[in-house]
Design a protein around this motif. Structure first.
Motif, PDB file in Angstrom:
ATOM      1  N   GLN A 157      49.279  51.929  23.891  1.00 53.76           N
ATOM      2  CA  GLN A 157      49.851  52.021  25.231  1.00 53.76           C
ATOM      3  C   GLN A 157      50.476  50.698  25.653  1.00 53.76           C
ATOM      4  O   GLN A 157      50.229  49.655  25.038  1.00 53.76           O
ATOM      5  N   PRO A 158      51.294  50.711  26.707  1.00 56.05           N
ATOM      6  CA  PRO A 158      51.727  49.430  27.288  1.00 56.05           C
ATOM      7  C   PRO A 158      50.528  48.715  27.899  1.00 56.05           C
ATOM      8  O   PRO A 158      49.594  49.361  28.378  1.00 56.05           O
ATOM      9  N   PHE A 159      50.546  47.387  27.900  1.00 50.85           N
ATOM     10  CA  PHE A 159      49.517  46.630  28.630  1.00 50.85           C
ATOM     11  C   PHE A 159      49.995  45.206  28.865  1.00 50.85           C
ATOM     12  O   PHE A 159      50.752  44.640  28.078  1.00 50.85           O
ATOM     13  N   ASP A 160      49.547  44.663  29.991  1.00 54.56           N
ATOM     14  CA  ASP A 160      49.744  43.252  30.299  1.00 54.56           C
ATOM     15  C   ASP A 160      48.481  42.449  30.039  1.00 54.56           C
ATOM     16  O   ASP A 160      48.539  41.225  29.941  1.00 54.56           O
ATOM     17  N   LEU A 161      47.352  43.143  29.990  1.00 53.85           N
ATOM     18  CA  LEU A 161      46.065  42.503  29.701  1.00 53.85           C
ATOM     19  C   LEU A 161      45.239  43.454  28.845  1.00 53.85           C
ATOM     20  O   LEU A 161      45.066  44.628  29.197  1.00 53.85           O
ATOM     21  N   LEU A 162      44.739  42.939  27.721  1.00 57.54           N
ATOM     22  CA  LEU A 162      43.838  43.700  26.865  1.00 57.54           C
ATOM     23  C   LEU A 162      42.444  43.119  26.998  1.00 57.54           C
ATOM     24  O   LEU A 162      42.221  41.935  26.733  1.00 57.54           O
ATOM     25  N   LEU A 163      41.499  43.960  27.423  1.00 54.06           N
ATOM     26  CA  LEU A 163      40.097  43.574  27.570  1.00 54.06           C
ATOM     27  C   LEU A 163      39.336  43.996  26.323  1.00 54.06           C
ATOM     28  O   LEU A 163      39.436  45.150  25.895  1.00 54.06           O
ATOM     29  N   MET A 164      38.554  43.074  25.752  1.00 53.00           N
ATOM     30  CA  MET A 164      37.849  43.351  24.499  1.00 53.00           C
ATOM     31  C   MET A 164      36.397  42.934  24.614  1.00 53.00           C
ATOM     32  O   MET A 164      36.094  41.771  24.873  1.00 53.00           O
ATOM     33  N   ASP A 165      35.501  43.899  24.423  1.00 54.92           N
ATOM     34  CA  ASP A 165      34.063  43.654  24.538  1.00 54.92           C
ATOM     35  C   ASP A 165      33.422  43.762  23.156  1.00 54.92           C
ATOM     36  O   ASP A 165      33.165  44.854  22.667  1.00 54.92           O
ATOM     37  N   GLU A 166      33.177  42.628  22.519  1.00 52.57           N
ATOM     38  CA  GLU A 166      32.590  42.560  21.172  1.00 52.57           C
ATOM     39  C   GLU A 166      33.274  43.545  20.207  1.00 52.57           C
ATOM     40  O   GLU A 166      32.610  44.385  19.590  1.00 52.57           O
ATOM     41  N   PRO A 167      34.578  43.448  20.042  1.00 52.57           N
ATOM     42  CA  PRO A 167      35.295  44.455  19.247  1.00 52.57           C
ATOM     43  C   PRO A 167      35.127  44.318  17.740  1.00 52.57           C
ATOM     44  O   PRO A 167      35.509  45.226  16.997  1.00 52.57           O
ATOM     45  N   PHE A 168      34.559  43.195  17.270  1.00 52.62           N
ATOM     46  CA  PHE A 168      34.485  42.943  15.832  1.00 52.62           C
ATOM     47  C   PHE A 168      33.057  42.866  15.304  1.00 52.62           C
ATOM     48  O   PHE A 168      32.825  42.393  14.190  1.00 52.62           O
ATOM     49  N   SER A 169      32.082  43.337  16.064  1.00 58.78           N
ATOM     50  CA  SER A 169      30.679  43.083  15.739  1.00 58.78           C
ATOM     51  C   SER A 169      30.237  43.672  14.399  1.00 58.78           C
ATOM     52  O   SER A 169      29.326  43.141  13.769  1.00 58.78           O
ATOM     53  N   HIS A 170      30.871  44.748  13.943  1.00 53.59           N
ATOM     54  CA  HIS A 170      30.483  45.385  12.677  1.00 53.59           C
ATOM     55  C   HIS A 170      31.558  45.249  11.604  1.00 53.59           C
ATOM     56  O   HIS A 170      31.577  46.008  10.635  1.00 53.59           O
ATOM     57  N   LEU A 171      32.439  44.271  11.766  1.00 55.52           N
ATOM     58  CA  LEU A 171      33.484  44.040  10.772  1.00 55.52           C
ATOM     59  C   LEU A 171      33.151  42.808   9.936  1.00 55.52           C
ATOM     60  O   LEU A 171      32.620  41.817  10.452  1.00 55.52           O
ATOM     61  N   ASP A 172      33.478  42.864   8.652  1.00 62.10           N
ATOM     62  CA  ASP A 172      33.328  41.673   7.827  1.00 62.10           C
ATOM     63  C   ASP A 172      34.441  40.682   8.165  1.00 62.10           C
ATOM     64  O   ASP A 172      35.372  40.985   8.919  1.00 62.10           O
ATOM     65  N   GLU A 173      34.331  39.489   7.628  1.00 60.93           N
ATOM     66  CA  GLU A 173      35.247  38.420   8.011  1.00 60.93           C
ATOM     67  C   GLU A 173      36.706  38.782   7.732  1.00 60.93           C
ATOM     68  O   GLU A 173      37.588  38.540   8.558  1.00 60.93           O
ATOM     69  N   ASP A 174      36.963  39.392   6.580  1.00 56.97           N
ATOM     70  CA  ASP A 174      38.329  39.750   6.227  1.00 56.97           C
ATOM     71  C   ASP A 174      38.910  40.738   7.231  1.00 56.97           C
ATOM     72  O   ASP A 174      40.050  40.578   7.703  1.00 56.97           O
ATOM     73  N   ASN A 175      38.148  41.752   7.591  1.00 57.29           N
ATOM     74  CA  ASN A 175      38.640  42.748   8.544  1.00 57.29           C
ATOM     75  C   ASN A 175      38.733  42.191   9.955  1.00 57.29           C
ATOM     76  O   ASN A 175      39.594  42.631  10.738  1.00 57.29           O
ATOM     77  N   ARG A 176      37.888  41.234  10.305  1.00 55.80           N
ATOM     78  CA  ARG A 176      38.032  40.584  11.612  1.00 55.80           C
ATOM     79  C   ARG A 176      39.370  39.862  11.719  1.00 55.80           C
ATOM     80  O   ARG A 176      40.069  39.968  12.732  1.00 55.80           O
ATOM     81  N   TYR A 177      39.723  39.136  10.686  1.00 55.07           N
ATOM     82  CA  TYR A 177      40.999  38.424  10.694  1.00 55.07           C
ATOM     83  C   TYR A 177      42.172  39.400  10.762  1.00 55.07           C
ATOM     84  O   TYR A 177      43.144  39.185  11.497  1.00 55.07           O
ATOM     85  N   LYS A 178      42.105  40.479   9.999  1.00 51.77           N
ATOM     86  CA  LYS A 178      43.183  41.466  10.003  1.00 51.77           C
ATOM     87  C   LYS A 178      43.320  42.129  11.371  1.00 51.77           C
ATOM     88  O   LYS A 178      44.436  42.315  11.873  1.00 51.77           O
ATOM     89  N   ALA A 179      42.179  42.477  11.964  1.00 51.54           N
ATOM     90  CA  ALA A 179      42.215  43.108  13.279  1.00 51.54           C
ATOM     91  C   ALA A 179      42.756  42.154  14.334  1.00 51.54           C
ATOM     92  O   ALA A 179      43.580  42.533  15.176  1.00 51.54           O
ATOM     93  N   MET A 180      42.320  40.904  14.291  1.00 46.94           N
ATOM     94  CA  MET A 180      42.789  39.934  15.267  1.00 46.94           C
ATOM     95  C   MET A 180      44.273  39.662  15.094  1.00 46.94           C
ATOM     96  O   MET A 180      45.012  39.522  16.078  1.00 46.94           O
TER      97      MET A 180
END
Length: 213
Positions: A157-180
């Motif tokens: 969706q369109p957004f001017d602000l994205l709020l993220m609450d612990e979005p990477f807690s179950h991701l390994d380091e490689d997937n955290r970097y890709k997601a970010m």
């Protein structure tokens, strides 16, 4: 969109936690395109803060303004428009529909107010390693896969602000970097601000402001 937080304080939080906070009871401003990192252990009101900013809880004193609009005074129609056009969110508990497919869960946001054509879903799913899951029910996916689904859904969706609450807690380091990397790419397309609330500092977020809650 300008975001102004003034003297925000949960009505339920212990006084000593409020007094020791770098966020509660302060005057804060999130600038356009800025990345703010909120760091807090459990029990400091991190998820409550995200819910305050998204307008789904109002048990606080102080104010949250998006441009000149106090989120607490918005009627249901204005609040829905704000969430559709200006705010997106990745909930800690994800809020996915377990019996629907991965694609159907992602399409919910895109169909309501699309920012991308449908083909972008495949591109994002491929980038985050879940392309093979698009036709599968969400309840067949691991929690880490479900986190990636929730991330992709928030970016439809369109957004001017994205709020993220612990979005990477179950991701390994490689997937955290890709997601970010994907989140930052999509925020840049919109010149949007990012607010990440997490238990500890995430160096890959490259925050402009880091605040201990």
């Amino acid at each position: 969109m300008q975001v102004f937080i003034d003297q925000l304080s949960p009505t339920f939080l212990e006084k000593e936690k409020i007094l020791s906070s770098g966020y509660w009871n302060k005057a804060l401003h999130i600038e356009t395109g800025e990345r703010m990192h909120i760091i807090a252990p459990s029990g400091r009101g991190k998820t409550s803060l995200i819910h305050f900013l998204y307008g789904i809880r109002t048990d606080y004193t102080g104010s949250i303004h998006y441009d000149n609009n106090d989120v607490k005074t918005l009627d249901s129609e204005a609040l829905a428009a704000l969430r559709s056009n200006k705010l997106s969110i990745i909930f800690q508990d994800l809020k996915l529909f377990p019996l629907h497919t991965v694609r159907e869960n992602i399409e919910v946001k895109r169909k309501l107010n699309p920012f991308h054509e449908t083909g972008r879903i495949e591109e994002m799913a491929e980038a985050l390693g879940i392309a093979s899951k698009l036709s599968k029910p969400v309840n067949t996916c691991s929690y880490g896969e479900q986190q990636r689904i929730a991330i992709i859904r928030a970016l439809q969706q369109p957004f001017d602000l994205l709020l993220m609450d612990e979005p990477f807690s179950h991701l390994d380091e490689d997937n955290r970097y890709k997601a970010m990397e994907l989140i930052i790419e999509e925020a840049s397309k919109r010149n949007a601000s990012l607010l990440l609330a997490d238990l500890e500092q995430r160096d890959y977020f490259l925050a402009d402001k880091i605040i201990a809650l």
